[in-house]
Design a protein around this motif. Sequence first.
Motif, mmCIF file in Angstrom:
data_model
loop_
_atom_site.group_PDB
_atom_site.id
_atom_site.type_symbol
_atom_site.label_atom_id
_atom_site.label_comp_id
_atom_site.label_asym_id
_atom_site.label_seq_id
_atom_site.Cartn_x
_atom_site.Cartn_y
_atom_site.Cartn_z
ATOM 1 N N UNK A 375 25.757 71.880 19.570
ATOM 2 C CA UNK A 375 25.042 70.609 19.479
ATOM 3 C C UNK A 375 25.396 69.871 18.189
ATOM 4 N N UNK A 376 25.338 68.534 18.254
ATOM 5 C CA UNK A 376 25.709 67.740 17.095
ATOM 6 C C UNK A 376 24.856 68.019 15.871
ATOM 7 N N UNK A 377 23.582 68.353 16.052
ATOM 8 C CA UNK A 377 22.720 68.611 14.891
ATOM 9 C C UNK A 377 23.157 69.850 14.123
ATOM 10 N N UNK A 378 23.969 70.706 14.752
ATOM 11 C CA UNK A 378 24.459 71.909 14.080
ATOM 12 C C UNK A 378 25.871 71.729 13.532
ATOM 13 N N UNK A 379 26.456 70.549 13.709
ATOM 14 C CA UNK A 379 27.767 70.238 13.132
ATOM 15 C C UNK A 379 27.508 69.627 11.747
ATOM 16 N N UNK A 380 27.089 70.475 10.828
ATOM 17 C CA UNK A 380 26.516 70.066 9.548
ATOM 18 C C UNK A 380 27.465 69.172 8.743
ATOM 19 N N UNK A 381 26.890 68.087 8.208
ATOM 20 C CA UNK A 381 27.653 67.155 7.366
ATOM 21 C C UNK A 381 27.331 67.406 5.890
ATOM 22 N N UNK A 382 28.217 66.871 5.024
ATOM 23 C CA UNK A 382 28.058 66.948 3.559
ATOM 24 C C UNK A 382 27.892 68.414 3.099
ATOM 25 N N UNK A 383 28.756 69.264 3.611
ATOM 26 C CA UNK A 383 28.662 70.700 3.305
ATOM 27 C C UNK A 383 29.050 70.938 1.840
ATOM 28 N N UNK A 384 28.267 71.766 1.159
ATOM 29 C CA UNK A 384 28.633 72.151 -0.206
ATOM 30 C C UNK A 384 28.532 73.661 -0.426
ATOM 31 N N UNK A 385 28.081 74.396 0.574
ATOM 32 C CA UNK A 385 27.945 75.839 0.370
ATOM 33 C C UNK A 385 28.107 76.569 1.700
ATOM 34 N N UNK A 386 28.937 77.633 1.671
ATOM 35 C CA UNK A 386 29.089 78.557 2.790
ATOM 36 C C UNK A 386 28.705 79.947 2.305
ATOM 37 N N UNK A 387 27.847 80.617 3.051
ATOM 38 C CA UNK A 387 27.445 81.986 2.683
ATOM 39 C C UNK A 387 27.850 82.933 3.792
ATOM 40 N N UNK A 388 28.635 83.916 3.440
ATOM 41 C CA UNK A 388 29.000 84.965 4.397
ATOM 42 C C UNK A 388 27.834 85.936 4.469
ATOM 43 N N UNK A 389 27.264 86.091 5.645
ATOM 44 C CA UNK A 389 26.070 86.938 5.813
ATOM 45 C C UNK A 389 26.519 88.341 6.212
#
Length: 389
Positions: A375-389
């Motif tokens: 879904x488009x709401x999960x295509x996150x914009x203005x990303x500044x952080x990725x966390x590997x879980x």
Amino acid sequence: MASRTPKRAGPARPAFRPPAFRGRLHDPRTATAVGRWLGAAFAVCLVTGLISHYLQQPPDWLATRLPTRPVWVYAFTQGLHVATGLAAIVLLLVKLWAVYPRLFVWPPVTSPRHALERLSVALLVASAVFEVLTGLLNIVEWYPWPFGFVQTHFAVAWVVTGSLLLHVAVKAPEIGAHWSRRSAGTLTLPAEDAVDRRSLLLGTGVAVGVVTLTTVGQAFTPLKAFDLLAPRHPDHGPQGLPVNRTAAAAGVTVPALRDWRLEVTGPRPYVLTLDALRGLPQVAARLPIACVEGWSVDADWGGVRVRDLVERAGGRPGRDAVRVTSLETNGAYRVMEMGARYAEDPLTLLALALNGQPLTLDHGFPARIIAPGRPGVLQTKWVHRLEVL
């Protein structure tokens, strides 16, 4: 002893008389004919709505099992959901017109079965009207209520389903008697009604067709030339793509991006500038962006594979999920998690470009997520952080 003059009796109160309805098409056959179409529309809306809900908010046991193929799955199912929901508005209005004289039946309740029937009808009508009305306002992004749309729309969908099944169970004998022209119950109806009923059903079908034709182009782009009534046109927006949430609405400004860095955490955390990110191997992919409001567009995206960023941070593609955080200052989807299947998919990108050009601010500059079947709401914009879980 003086005699008393008898009091004159006042005028007798007229007995209650319920309104008389002489329209010939307020009958079970018409209600059943329209009800078949409406029931089918509600069934499609329920199935596609469940797909949308669980793609947006999967329980833990499902989050790691969601498929990434076909890439257009959400665009198709949500486009179908909205198109069918709009058609259901027409069908619901016609259905209510066919049966509304029954609101004035007197006495209002004659038996326990009749009471159950009227209760099921009241619940069905109230929940169905609520569902299509809130759905309509959602696609134009107007929320004049204090409750959360997604959770309430999902809950009331089950109320509609349950009350519809109860109504069908209670009315099964009558529905069976009027299911088709050859049914026993229809033989007693005046022959001249058949022409008027066919005209009504034909007009209803034409109205449904017109509503569908003038709105479905927001998702089915070959018909975009007829997209006259939908709130979105697939070609209107920066870089030829619609925008639901602008940078201004999200509280993201150009000054806030001057010192932008991408932070990737994991066993081997690291930080990248935008130039360093552009220096990594770039991948191009043609993927749809599809929103819950029903519109979708295929676009050419360019950027870095998320799996490459995960692997560089010491993550295990195919086994580790990823949490994505946006720079936006508010919003229900500021933080998003994607399961391991999405994170490892070679088409899941941290996108830097759209249709051959760097992302505009409203499309998520400097970097955003684009993943297949999401879904488009999960295509996150203005990303500044990725966390590997």
